[in-house]
Design an enzyme around this catalytic site. Sequence first.
Site, PDB file in Angstrom:
ATOM      1  N   ASP A 159       1.051  -1.270  -0.171  1.00  0.00           N
ATOM      2  CA  ASP A 159      -0.193  -0.100   0.003  1.00  0.00           C
ATOM      3  C   ASP A 159       0.802   1.324   0.030  1.00  0.00           C
ATOM      4  O   ASP A 159       0.516   2.089  -0.712  1.00  0.00           O
ATOM      5  CB  ASP A 159      -0.914  -0.160   1.198  1.00  0.00           C
ATOM      6  CG  ASP A 159      -1.722  -1.192   1.492  1.00  0.00           C
ATOM      7  OD1 ASP A 159      -2.659  -1.578   0.457  1.00  0.00           O
ATOM      8  OD2 ASP A 159      -1.347  -2.130   2.427  1.00  0.00           O
ATOM      9  N   HIS A 187      -4.323  -3.820   6.365  1.00  0.00           N
ATOM     10  CA  HIS A 187      -4.239  -3.898   5.090  1.00  0.00           C
ATOM     11  C   HIS A 187      -5.270  -4.449   4.285  1.00  0.00           C
ATOM     12  O   HIS A 187      -5.410  -5.529   4.205  1.00  0.00           O
ATOM     13  CB  HIS A 187      -2.988  -5.323   4.837  1.00  0.00           C
ATOM     14  CG  HIS A 187      -2.743  -5.480   3.413  1.00  0.00           C
ATOM     15  ND1 HIS A 187      -2.510  -4.894   2.232  1.00  0.00           N
ATOM     16  CD2 HIS A 187      -2.949  -6.758   2.797  1.00  0.00           C
ATOM     17  CE1 HIS A 187      -2.325  -5.312   1.077  1.00  0.00           C
ATOM     18  NE2 HIS A 187      -2.748  -6.500   1.370  1.00  0.00           N
TER      19      HIS A 187
HETATM   20  P1  NDP Z   1      -0.745 -16.089  -3.541  1.00  0.00           P
HETATM   21  O1  NDP Z   1       0.983 -16.356  -3.484  1.00  0.00           O
HETATM   22  O2  NDP Z   1      -1.081 -15.073  -4.789  1.00  0.00           O
HETATM   23  O3  NDP Z   1      -1.161 -15.391  -2.312  1.00  0.00           O
HETATM   24  C1  NDP Z   1      -0.707 -15.760  -0.845  1.00  0.00           C
HETATM   25  C2  NDP Z   1      -1.515 -14.809   0.049  1.00  0.00           C
HETATM   26  O4  NDP Z   1      -0.748 -13.504  -0.057  1.00  0.00           O
HETATM   27  C3  NDP Z   1      -2.959 -14.749  -0.116  1.00  0.00           C
HETATM   28  O5  NDP Z   1      -3.229 -14.578   1.381  1.00  0.00           O
HETATM   29  C4  NDP Z   1      -3.032 -13.297  -0.575  1.00  0.00           C
HETATM   30  O6  NDP Z   1      -4.362 -12.745  -0.034  1.00  0.00           O
HETATM   31  C5  NDP Z   1      -1.924 -12.611  -0.048  1.00  0.00           C
HETATM   32  N1  NDP Z   1      -1.635 -11.423  -0.353  1.00  0.00           N
HETATM   33  C6  NDP Z   1      -1.424 -10.056   0.633  1.00  0.00           C
HETATM   34  N2  NDP Z   1      -1.336  -9.137  -0.308  1.00  0.00           N
HETATM   35  C7  NDP Z   1      -1.392  -9.496  -1.564  1.00  0.00           C
HETATM   36  C8  NDP Z   1      -1.227  -8.678  -2.819  1.00  0.00           C
HETATM   37  N3  NDP Z   1      -1.177  -7.289  -2.938  1.00  0.00           N
HETATM   38  N4  NDP Z   1      -1.461  -9.279  -3.832  1.00  0.00           N
HETATM   39  C9  NDP Z   1      -1.621 -10.734  -3.864  1.00  0.00           C
HETATM   40  N5  NDP Z   1      -1.855 -11.321  -2.833  1.00  0.00           N
HETATM   41  C10 NDP Z   1      -1.674 -10.925  -1.591  1.00  0.00           C
HETATM   42  O7  NDP Z   1      -1.398 -17.148  -3.491  1.00  0.00           O
HETATM   43  P2  NDP Z   1      -1.437 -18.608  -4.176  1.00  0.00           P
HETATM   44  O8  NDP Z   1      -2.985 -19.381  -4.050  1.00  0.00           O
HETATM   45  O9  NDP Z   1      -0.885 -18.533  -5.284  1.00  0.00           O
HETATM   46  O10 NDP Z   1      -0.442 -19.621  -3.284  1.00  0.00           O
HETATM   47  C11 NDP Z   1      -0.748 -19.673  -1.839  1.00  0.00           C
HETATM   48  C12 NDP Z   1       0.144 -20.930  -1.281  1.00  0.00           C
HETATM   49  O11 NDP Z   1      -0.035 -20.900  -0.114  1.00  0.00           O
HETATM   50  C13 NDP Z   1      -0.166 -22.066  -2.000  1.00  0.00           C
HETATM   51  O12 NDP Z   1       0.849 -22.838  -2.569  1.00  0.00           O
HETATM   52  C14 NDP Z   1      -1.048 -22.937  -0.904  1.00  0.00           C
HETATM   53  O13 NDP Z   1      -0.678 -24.348  -0.961  1.00  0.00           O
HETATM   54  C15 NDP Z   1      -0.297 -22.160   0.387  1.00  0.00           C
HETATM   55  N6  NDP Z   1      -0.670 -22.255   1.601  1.00  0.00           N
HETATM   56  C16 NDP Z   1       0.190 -22.773   2.494  1.00  0.00           C
HETATM   57  C17 NDP Z   1      -0.311 -23.090   3.803  1.00  0.00           C
HETATM   58  C18 NDP Z   1       0.455 -23.535   5.081  1.00  0.00           C
HETATM   59  O14 NDP Z   1       1.874 -23.674   4.794  1.00  0.00           O
HETATM   60  N7  NDP Z   1       0.080 -24.007   6.105  1.00  0.00           N
HETATM   61  C19 NDP Z   1      -1.789 -22.779   4.320  1.00  0.00           C
HETATM   62  C20 NDP Z   1      -2.628 -22.064   3.179  1.00  0.00           C
HETATM   63  C21 NDP Z   1      -1.873 -22.233   1.769  1.00  0.00           C
HETATM   64  P3  NDP Z   1      -5.867 -13.007  -0.941  1.00  0.00           P
HETATM   65  O15 NDP Z   1      -6.443 -14.308  -0.591  1.00  0.00           O
HETATM   66  O16 NDP Z   1      -6.461 -11.950  -0.338  1.00  0.00           O
HETATM   67  O17 NDP Z   1      -5.314 -12.583  -2.481  1.00  0.00           O
END
Ligand code: NDP
Length: 326
Positions: A159, A187
Amino acid sequence: SKTPMRVAVTGAAGQIGYALLFRIANGDLLGKDQPVHLSLLDLPQAQNAVRGVVMELEDCAFPLLAGFTVTDDPKVAFKDADVAILVGARPRGPGMERADLLSANAEIFTVQGRALNDVAKRSVKVLVVGNPANTNAYIAMKSAPDLPAEAFSAMLRLDHNRALSMLASKANVPVADIEKLAVWGNHSPTMYPDYRETTVGGKKIASLINDEAWNRETFIPQVGKRGAAIIEARGLSSAASAANAAIDHVRDWVLGSNGKWVSMGIPSDGSYGIPEGVMFGVPVICEGGHYKRVEGLSFDDFSKERIKLTLDELEGERAAIAHLLK
Ligand code: NDP
């Protein structure tokens, strides 16, 4: 040469992870003379995808990359971590209510907070990126009573950077010349980007822009809705800019912000009327591995309203997960 620092990244198989890991391995996070060991955490079903990313990291032959750990166990991932960047979070699924999203994430960040508490370096610096970032960071902090509260932070830097860029373009000045920008609060679209104190070459940028309607009707809403605009244009959420902001946040925290204000979500010390402990975006200056809140700023009526809006949202999130903490 220096001992490698251990950097843990969760959600390592995701979009932001893909944009983040190569830059960490390239020395953009901790310096061009600092070797790093990467510990990559993701869910069991994402382990294969993480191994693919590791193959690509290997194929870059980064001189600073000292080793890897790939795991689905937070206690393994966070072992002796110097830095932990918590990106993985549960996205909102179809038909999922806000309360469900908050509690699904509360569970993830409780487990990760406890693991950090048990195995991370006592000097660990934790940045939460996964949304709802401030509340997730709050939960992790509350789940790690043996670590200092100051170890936990949430990302407001995207931001901040978005606001910097918009101001530079509006005032037609270089980004690098802009000082003293603040982004307050959660955020989320309620955050308050505040350029009342912002200067360019010692002059108030507000006097160069001289357009309060632009501030209220264009600047603030556009910074808030920038993420949605990117999804609409790209068909995917922002990833490289989010990873870049995570790098900026941790690099400045570890190596210093050179006297510049940057915005970080940190546990409130009660100043500015923000109740103690709330993970709230504020302007800070980083030096010697610590952040220091910028103090003594005052708020006009409009700013007070904006701060209340974002604080009320955060307090609502905090109330919704309160029963899940111990
Ligand atoms: P991303 O890598 O695109 O995003 C991950 C997180 O970052 C989301 O919560 C997203 O929020 C957040 N975020 C914060 N700021 C921003 C921004 N400006 N723009 C975009 N995202 C932002 O998600 P993917 O789905 O590609 O990857 C997530 C990974 O996390 C997967 O590999 C999944 O398996 C893993 N995961 C791991 C966990 C664990 O280790 N326990 C638990 C859950 C998931 P928003 O949802 O609002 O876009």
